[in-house]
Design a protein around this motif. Structure first.
Motif, short mmCIF file in Angstrom:
data_model
loop_
_atom_site.label_atom_id
_atom_site.label_comp_id
_atom_site.label_asym_id
_atom_site.label_seq_id
_atom_site.Cartn_x
_atom_site.Cartn_y
_atom_site.Cartn_z
N TRP A 205 -34.32 81.09 -98.90
CA TRP A 205 -36.10 81.80 -100.34
C TRP A 205 -36.97 81.59 -98.77
O TRP A 205 -37.67 82.82 -99.01
CB TRP A 205 -36.17 81.24 -100.90
N ARG A 206 -37.39 81.09 -97.98
CA ARG A 206 -38.11 81.00 -97.05
C ARG A 206 -38.64 81.96 -96.16
O ARG A 206 -39.34 82.23 -96.16
CB ARG A 206 -38.16 79.37 -96.79
N ALA A 207 -37.15 82.36 -96.06
CA ALA A 207 -36.81 83.79 -95.10
C ALA A 207 -36.95 85.12 -95.89
O ALA A 207 -38.09 85.64 -94.99
CB ALA A 207 -35.73 83.46 -94.45
N SER A 208 -36.70 85.31 -96.75
CA SER A 208 -37.19 86.45 -97.47
C SER A 208 -38.68 86.20 -97.63
O SER A 208 -39.39 87.53 -97.82
CB SER A 208 -36.70 86.52 -98.60
N LEU A 209 -39.15 84.93 -98.23
CA LEU A 209 -41.00 84.84 -98.43
C LEU A 209 -42.19 85.12 -97.03
O LEU A 209 -42.55 86.05 -96.72
CB LEU A 209 -41.28 83.95 -98.83
N ASP A 210 -40.68 85.08 -96.11
CA ASP A 210 -41.47 85.00 -94.20
C ASP A 210 -41.48 86.43 -93.99
O ASP A 210 -43.20 87.04 -93.20
CB ASP A 210 -41.00 83.86 -93.43
N LEU A 211 -40.42 87.21 -94.68
CA LEU A 211 -40.52 88.43 -93.76
C LEU A 211 -41.29 89.10 -94.91
O LEU A 211 -42.37 90.19 -94.74
CB LEU A 211 -39.07 89.12 -93.81
N ALA A 212 -41.24 88.94 -95.86
CA ALA A 212 -42.26 89.54 -97.05
C ALA A 212 -43.13 89.28 -97.00
O ALA A 212 -44.80 90.42 -96.74
CB ALA A 212 -42.08 89.46 -98.81
N VAL A 213 -43.58 88.14 -96.40
CA VAL A 213 -45.29 87.94 -96.44
C VAL A 213 -45.73 88.92 -94.59
O VAL A 213 -47.36 89.11 -94.80
CB VAL A 213 -45.44 86.61 -96.06
N ALA A 214 -45.08 89.02 -93.79
CA ALA A 214 -45.13 89.42 -92.69
C ALA A 214 -45.78 91.18 -93.06
O ALA A 214 -46.96 91.57 -91.92
CB ALA A 214 -43.81 89.23 -91.96
N GLN A 215 -45.34 91.82 -94.22
CA GLN A 215 -45.22 93.05 -94.19
C GLN A 215 -47.02 93.11 -95.25
O GLN A 215 -47.09 94.38 -95.08
CB GLN A 215 -44.69 93.72 -95.04
N HIS A 216 -47.80 92.02 -95.39
CA HIS A 216 -49.03 91.84 -96.14
C HIS A 216 -48.83 93.27 -97.12
O HIS A 216 -50.27 94.39 -96.86
CB HIS A 216 -50.51 92.60 -94.72
N PRO A 217 -48.10 93.55 -97.43
CA PRO A 217 -48.02 94.03 -99.66
C PRO A 217 -49.81 93.03 -99.62
O PRO A 217 -49.97 92.51 -99.89
CB PRO A 217 -47.15 93.56 -99.88
N ASP A 218 -49.68 94.37 -100.77
CA ASP A 218 -50.64 94.51 -101.66
C ASP A 218 -50.63 93.43 -103.24
O ASP A 218 -51.35 93.14 -103.77
CB ASP A 218 -51.51 95.97 -102.51
N HIS A 219 -49.23 93.47 -103.13
CA HIS A 219 -48.83 92.06 -103.94
C HIS A 219 -47.33 92.26 -103.82
O HIS A 219 -46.71 93.43 -103.68
CB HIS A 219 -48.57 93.59 -105.66
N LEU A 220 -46.84 90.96 -104.98
CA LEU A 220 -45.66 90.87 -104.54
C LEU A 220 -44.90 89.63 -106.16
O LEU A 220 -45.97 89.35 -107.10
CB LEU A 220 -45.65 89.48 -103.58
N SER A 221 -44.03 90.17 -106.12
CA SER A 221 -43.07 90.00 -107.80
C SER A 221 -41.98 89.05 -107.08
O SER A 221 -41.10 89.79 -105.92
CB SER A 221 -42.67 90.71 -108.89
N ALA A 222 -41.78 87.85 -107.75
CA ALA A 222 -41.09 86.76 -107.71
C ALA A 222 -39.79 86.45 -108.46
O ALA A 222 -40.93 85.56 -109.00
CB ALA A 222 -41.04 85.43 -106.78
N TYR A 223 -39.22 87.08 -109.07
CA TYR A 223 -38.60 87.05 -110.47
C TYR A 223 -37.09 85.83 -110.00
O TYR A 223 -36.29 85.82 -109.40
CB TYR A 223 -38.22 87.86 -111.10
N ALA A 224 -37.29 84.86 -110.99
CA ALA A 224 -35.99 84.40 -110.53
C ALA A 224 -34.86 84.44 -111.45
O ALA A 224 -34.74 85.49 -112.73
CB ALA A 224 -36.29 82.19 -111.98
N LEU A 225 -33.53 84.37 -110.49
CA LEU A 225 -32.45 85.20 -111.41
C LEU A 225 -32.25 85.08 -112.56
O LEU A 225 -31.34 83.44 -112.80
CB LEU A 225 -31.04 85.01 -110.09
N ILE A 226 -31.30 85.62 -113.49
CA ILE A 226 -31.41 85.38 -114.94
C ILE A 226 -29.57 85.94 -115.07
O ILE A 226 -29.01 87.29 -114.71
CB ILE A 226 -31.31 85.88 -115.63
N VAL A 227 -28.90 85.09 -115.10
CA VAL A 227 -27.28 85.80 -115.50
C VAL A 227 -27.03 85.97 -116.46
O VAL A 227 -26.63 84.97 -117.75
CB VAL A 227 -26.52 84.39 -115.01
N GLU A 228 -27.03 87.03 -117.29
CA GLU A 228 -26.88 88.22 -118.09
C GLU A 228 -25.50 88.30 -119.17
O GLU A 228 -24.88 88.07 -118.52
CB GLU A 228 -27.90 89.27 -118.14
N SER A 229 -25.88 87.55 -120.25
CA SER A 229 -24.30 87.89 -120.70
C SER A 229 -23.82 89.84 -120.52
O SER A 229 -24.08 90.63 -120.63
CB SER A 229 -24.29 87.47 -121.88
#
Length: 408
Positions: A205-229
């Motif tokens: 997860w840290r690697a994903s955050l680091d890659l995302a931040v390195a792109q300097h996006p204007d906006h980020l969303s981070a959603y917890a995975l929910i296992v849907e029936s």
């Protein structure tokens, strides 16, 4: 298959709305959501109303834009029939599915349909979701030329093993490319991430955050995975093929996301959303959380205008049949009473950084404020100023906080 639609009253075939929807009309923003229900593949965790080619036999994807344009034009007629004065659209959001599976020319036609039906405000926010492997530099430039202002890329993870578990098809190495292409086109960029995938570690997860931040996006969303029936992932977990998401680990991941994004200069403004500044928040999603008006176009799309909520039939074939027959595609609707609207205001208003006015609480909810402050779940200073604002621990336990505020 996607989850079932809610149960409610049947919607009238003509789609007409009660005159009461215009009460306070000019005090609310008006947005449009366009649902594009097609995907190349169905991801194992997905519970959205989306369909692959095998699931929509007899329905042509190439016909969809024309069908949606009919609904948009009908929407204008329905609102005009209530006596509503024309109100320019503040935000347009193309979601799915994968909207960018449609040719840009069709997305442009749909946006033009919105413009012709209601008009676009001069500063309108126009967003499309996109998979990283569904766009290129040319298509992104064409989207900007057509009037889109923003693109939201489904990055999800930077770790191939995690993407494979989610059944996402893109290469993480493509993320810097699509962000660069979008910026070159003049589009604002948002990145969507998912955490808590079975087998994902905190370092992943840290690697994903680091890659995302390195792109300097204007906006980020981070959603917890929910296992849907009913999803493939739920069946895999039930058979013991993959482990169930760990709640404690997901909490650690959320805290890591908040710390990493805050250190990079991003501001939390909703439980799962951060932006570079207030100007780069998702105005369309804020409209949902603050109870504004929106018209939802397409199969399974939900709408809300003036306290009346309705939703369309789900399957693209059923939607196409309704459109061809000249009747409303709405499957059901409900008129929200005052207590339901208050409950939803508490539920949604407590999610955002500005918080919830304490005036929205009933007596039992107000009695909970002091104990919520003592438990460290809401900000004491904000509460004294008349607003319920979640602390970081409160964000992790937001559902429990809402239940206490509602006395349930």
């Amino acid at each position: 298959m996607p989850s079932a639609l809610p149960l409610a009253d049947p919607a009238p075939a003509d789609g007409l709305l009660p005159a009461s929807v215009v009460d306070g009309w000019n005090q609310r923003d008006f947005g449009v959501y366009v649902h594009v229900p097609f995907c190349r593949v169905r991801c194992g965790y997905c519970d959205f109303n989306t369909y692959t080619a095998d699931e929509v036999r007899g329905v042509k994807q190439s016909d969809y834009a024309g069908q949606a344009l009919v609904e948009i034009a009908r929407g204008r007629e329905v609102l005009a029939a209530t006596g509503a004065v024309s109100r320019p659209v503040s935000t347009v959001f193309f979601g799915g599915g994968t909207p960018t599976l449609l040719p840009v020319s069709q997305l442009a036609q749909l946006l033009d349909g919105v413009r012709q039906a209601w008009g676009l405000a001069p500063s309108a926010e126009v967003t499309t979701e996109a998979n990283p492997d569904s766009v290129g530099p040319e298509s992104l430039a064409e989207l900007a030329e057509a009037g889109f202002t923003r693109v939201s890329f489904g990055m999800q993870s930077a770790v191939p093993r995690v993407l494979a578990t989610l059944e996402r098809t893109h290469d993480p190495a493509r993320i810097p490319l699509v962000v660069e292409w979008a910026r070159a086109a003049g589009l604002q960029v948002s990145l969507d991430l998912i955490y808590g995938t079975p087998g994902e570690t905190l370092d992943d997860w840290r690697a994903s955050l680091d890659l995302a931040v390195a792109q300097h996006p204007d906006h980020l969303s981070a959603y917890a995975l929910i296992v849907e029936s009913g999803t493939k992932l739920a069946r895999q977990i039930a058979r013991g093929q993959v482990p169930e998401p760990d709640d404690d680990l997901q909490a650690d991941m959320y805290e890591l996301a908040d710390a990493t994004l805050s250190a990079a200069g991003y501001q939390w403004y909703e439980l799962s959303n951060w932006s570079r500044d207030a100007a780069h928040r998702s105005r369309h999603n804020l409209a949902y959380w603050t109870g504004q008006d929106w018209w939802g176009v397409g199969p399974g799309a939900h709408s809300h205008v003036g306290g009346v909520r309705w939703w369309n039939v789900k399957h693209p074939a059923a939607y196409a049949e309704r459109i061809a027959a000249g009747v409303s595609p709405a499957a059901g609707r409900e008129t929200l009473d005052a207590e339901t609207r208050r409950t939803e205001t508490v539920l949604l208003g407590s999610r955002i950084v500005e918080g919830l006015p304490t005036t929205m609480l009933d007596a039992s909810g107000r009695r909970e404020v002091a104990s919520l402050i003592a438990d460290g779940l809401i900000d004491g200073r904000a509460a004294l100023a008349g607003r319920i604002v979640l602390t970081l621990p409160g964000r992790l336990l937001a559902d429990a906080v809402v239940r206490r505020l509602l006395g349930s």
